[in-house]
Design a protein around this motif. Structure first.
Motif, PDB file in Angstrom:
ATOM      1  N   ASP A 109       0.819  -1.215   0.000  1.00 33.23           N
ATOM      2  CA  ASP A 109       0.000   0.000   0.000  1.00 33.23           C
ATOM      3  C   ASP A 109       0.853   1.265   0.000  1.00 33.23           C
ATOM      4  OD1 ASP A 109       0.999  -0.246   2.554  1.00 33.23           O
ATOM      5  OD2 ASP A 109      -0.925  -0.013   3.570  1.00 33.23           O
ATOM      6  N   ILE A 110       2.057   1.179  -0.597  1.00 34.08           N
ATOM      7  CA  ILE A 110       2.885   2.372  -0.751  1.00 34.08           C
ATOM      8  C   ILE A 110       3.196   2.577  -2.229  1.00 34.08           C
ATOM      9  CG2 ILE A 110       3.911   2.153   1.553  1.00 34.08           C
ATOM     10  CD1 ILE A 110       6.491   1.184   0.083  1.00 34.08           C
ATOM     11  N   TRP A 111       3.582   3.795  -2.555  1.00 34.83           N
ATOM     12  CA  TRP A 111       4.120   4.117  -3.877  1.00 34.83           C
ATOM     13  C   TRP A 111       5.403   4.898  -3.647  1.00 34.83           C
ATOM     14  CZ3 TRP A 111       6.120   7.655  -7.103  1.00 34.83           C
ATOM     15  CH2 TRP A 111       6.124   7.373  -8.475  1.00 34.83           C
ATOM     16  N   CYS A 112       6.488   4.452  -4.248  1.00 29.67           N
ATOM     17  CA  CYS A 112       7.793   5.045  -3.981  1.00 29.67           C
ATOM     18  C   CYS A 112       8.635   4.972  -5.242  1.00 29.67           C
ATOM     19  CB  CYS A 112       8.479   4.291  -2.830  1.00 29.67           C
ATOM     20  SG  CYS A 112      10.048   4.997  -2.297  1.00 29.67           S
ATOM     21  N   ASP A 113       9.411   6.023  -5.512  1.00 25.61           N
ATOM     22  CA  ASP A 113      10.253   6.032  -6.708  1.00 25.61           C
ATOM     23  C   ASP A 113      11.684   5.583  -6.427  1.00 25.61           C
ATOM     24  OD1 ASP A 113      11.211   8.230  -5.315  1.00 25.61           O
ATOM     25  OD2 ASP A 113      11.001   9.649  -6.980  1.00 25.61           O
ATOM     26  N   LEU A 114      11.893   4.901  -5.312  1.00 23.66           N
ATOM     27  CA  LEU A 114      13.220   4.385  -4.972  1.00 23.66           C
ATOM     28  C   LEU A 114      13.677   3.340  -5.984  1.00 23.66           C
ATOM     29  CD1 LEU A 114      15.578   3.964  -2.853  1.00 23.66           C
ATOM     30  CD2 LEU A 114      14.128   2.182  -1.860  1.00 23.66           C
ATOM     31  N   ASP A 115      14.944   3.405  -6.375  1.00 21.64           N
ATOM     32  CA  ASP A 115      15.565   2.341  -7.155  1.00 21.64           C
ATOM     33  C   ASP A 115      16.009   1.264  -6.170  1.00 21.64           C
ATOM     34  OD1 ASP A 115      17.128   0.626  -8.665  1.00 21.64           O
ATOM     35  OD2 ASP A 115      18.231   2.227  -9.683  1.00 21.64           O
ATOM     36  N   TYR A 116      15.352   0.108  -6.201  1.00 20.85           N
ATOM     37  CA  TYR A 116      15.611  -0.929  -5.208  1.00 20.85           C
ATOM     38  C   TYR A 116      17.036  -1.474  -5.271  1.00 20.85           C
ATOM     39  CZ  TYR A 116      10.571  -0.988  -4.395  1.00 20.85           C
ATOM     40  OH  TYR A 116       9.285  -0.631  -4.073  1.00 20.85           O
ATOM     41  N   ARG A 117      17.736  -1.205  -6.345  1.00 22.93           N
ATOM     42  CA  ARG A 117      19.122  -1.669  -6.453  1.00 22.93           C
ATOM     43  C   ARG A 117      20.052  -0.934  -5.501  1.00 22.93           C
ATOM     44  NH1 ARG A 117      18.998  -1.359 -12.962  1.00 22.93           N
ATOM     45  NH2 ARG A 117      17.867   0.529 -12.341  1.00 22.93           N
ATOM     46  N   ARG A 118      19.573   0.127  -4.878  1.00 23.21           N
ATOM     47  CA  ARG A 118      20.397   0.861  -3.913  1.00 23.21           C
ATOM     48  C   ARG A 118      20.561   0.104  -2.593  1.00 23.21           C
ATOM     49  NH1 ARG A 118      18.219   6.613  -2.784  1.00 23.21           N
ATOM     50  NH2 ARG A 118      20.130   6.629  -1.542  1.00 23.21           N
ATOM     51  N   GLY A 201      13.306  10.916  -2.138  1.00 15.32           N
ATOM     52  CA  GLY A 201      12.435  11.108  -3.286  1.00 15.32           C
ATOM     53  C   GLY A 201      10.967  11.025  -2.917  1.00 15.32           C
ATOM     54  N   ILE A 202      10.162  10.568  -3.856  1.00 12.52           N
ATOM     55  CA  ILE A 202       8.712  10.523  -3.669  1.00 12.52           C
ATOM     56  C   ILE A 202       8.318   9.250  -2.933  1.00 12.52           C
ATOM     57  CG2 ILE A 202       6.473  10.526  -4.840  1.00 12.52           C
ATOM     58  CD1 ILE A 202       7.864  11.920  -7.195  1.00 12.52           C
ATOM     59  N   TRP A 203       7.455   9.407  -1.932  1.00 12.30           N
ATOM     60  CA  TRP A 203       6.942   8.259  -1.172  1.00 12.30           C
ATOM     61  C   TRP A 203       5.529   8.585  -0.722  1.00 12.30           C
ATOM     62  CZ3 TRP A 203       5.500   7.861   4.098  1.00 12.30           C
ATOM     63  CH2 TRP A 203       5.287   6.546   4.558  1.00 12.30           C
ATOM     64  N   PHE A 204       4.606   7.704  -1.011  1.00  8.09           N
ATOM     65  CA  PHE A 204       3.215   7.834  -0.569  1.00  8.09           C
ATOM     66  C   PHE A 204       2.837   6.605   0.233  1.00  8.09           C
ATOM     67  CE2 PHE A 204       2.909  11.017  -3.839  1.00  8.09           C
ATOM     68  CZ  PHE A 204       1.808  11.798  -3.532  1.00  8.09           C
ATOM     69  N   ASP A 205       2.245   6.824   1.396  1.00 10.31           N
ATOM     70  CA  ASP A 205       1.613   5.761   2.173  1.00 10.31           C
ATOM     71  C   ASP A 205       0.112   5.895   1.928  1.00 10.31           C
ATOM     72  OD1 ASP A 205       0.598   4.029   4.077  1.00 10.31           O
ATOM     73  OD2 ASP A 205       0.970   5.386   5.752  1.00 10.31           O
ATOM     74  N   ILE A 206      -0.445   4.927   1.195  1.00 11.81           N
ATOM     75  CA  ILE A 206      -1.847   5.052   0.775  1.00 11.81           C
ATOM     76  C   ILE A 206      -2.751   4.549   1.895  1.00 11.81           C
ATOM     77  CG2 ILE A 206      -3.482   4.656  -1.091  1.00 11.81           C
ATOM     78  CD1 ILE A 206      -0.850   6.019  -1.893  1.00 11.81           C
ATOM     79  N   GLY A 207      -2.907   5.393   2.924  1.00 16.69           N
ATOM     80  CA  GLY A 207      -3.685   4.987   4.080  1.00 16.69           C
ATOM     81  C   GLY A 207      -5.094   5.536   4.123  1.00 16.69           C
TER      82      GLY A 207
END
Length: 222
Positions: A109-118, A201-207
């Motif tokens: 239930d989140i949206w995030c623009d993180l590159d998981y390779r970090r 960066g961008i992070w949304f917790d869709i609560g």
């Protein structure tokens, strides 16, 4: 590396939207929230996914199938209607599907623009978690971060993003059943075995429906 998307939550605060649609299947920017997650994992080179579910779980399996339509392989860890095992219990139940190597876990239930390779685990660490600046609905934060180490005390405090890289050994002493993840992370921090990454960066917790609408508006901007 394998990844797990946590999708078993009831989404009570999102009602009535979640009365007939599981929260990860709510649409933002024209497609299901969980599809955004799958695409970002795939683009980071992670092609084997595990998804747990409880509330309306059959709908999730029907929508995503085996994952081939999205270029990934999906396996499911069903918990049953009304049987959600909380974050820690859900991960512990899925360990046989995740294997012996470190694995990534992201909240559904989140949206995030993180590159998981970090994300990268130090040799002695049981976990590395992602932290973000405190949103208005969670101003006190959760943990401190100093020199790449997540800590229980000190400041400034940041908010856990619902994203972490974990070794299976983090769950070694856990009995099956429902339990939260946070006490395990606190134990790893107390032992000096939890890294941290500050994502700015961008992070949304869709609560809430309002946050869902805000994210939808952002994604639909030209």
């Amino acid at each position: 590396m394998k990844a797990m998307i946590l999708a078993a939550g009831r989404g009570t605060r999102m009602r009535p939207l979640t009365d007939h649609t599981p929260k990860p299947l709510l649409e933002v920017g024209g497609e299901a929230l969980i599809v955004h997650q799958i695409r970002r994992l795939r683009d980071a080179g992670i092609g084997e996914l595990v998804i747990n579910h409880a509330h309306l779980g059959a709908r999730i399996e029907q929508a995503l199938g085996d994952g081939s339509a999205h270029g990934v392989q999906i396996r499911y860890s069903p918990e049953g209607p009304g049987q959600a095992l909380e974050t820690g219990g859900g991960i512990q139940r899925a360990l046989p599907l995740l294997g012996a190597a470190p694995f990534l876990v992201v909240n559904g239930d989140i949206w995030c623009d993180l590159d998981y390779r970090r994300l990268c685990l130090d040799a002695q660490d049981l976990a590395e978690i992602v932290l973000v600046d405190n949103p208005p609905h969670h101003p006190a934060g959760d943990f401190a971060l100093r020199a790449g180490r997540a800590r229980l005390d000190g400041g400034p405090r940041l908010t856990f993003a619902g994203i972490g890289l974990y070794r299976p050994q983090l769950f070694a002493d856990c009995a099956p059943g429902a339990f939260p993840l946070a006490p395990l992370l606190r134990g790893a921090m107390a032992a000096g075995r939890c890294g941290g990454l500050h994502h700015t960066g961008i992070w949304f917790d869709i609560g809430t429906p309002e946050r869902l609408q805000a994210l939808d508006g952002m994604l639909r901007k030209p």
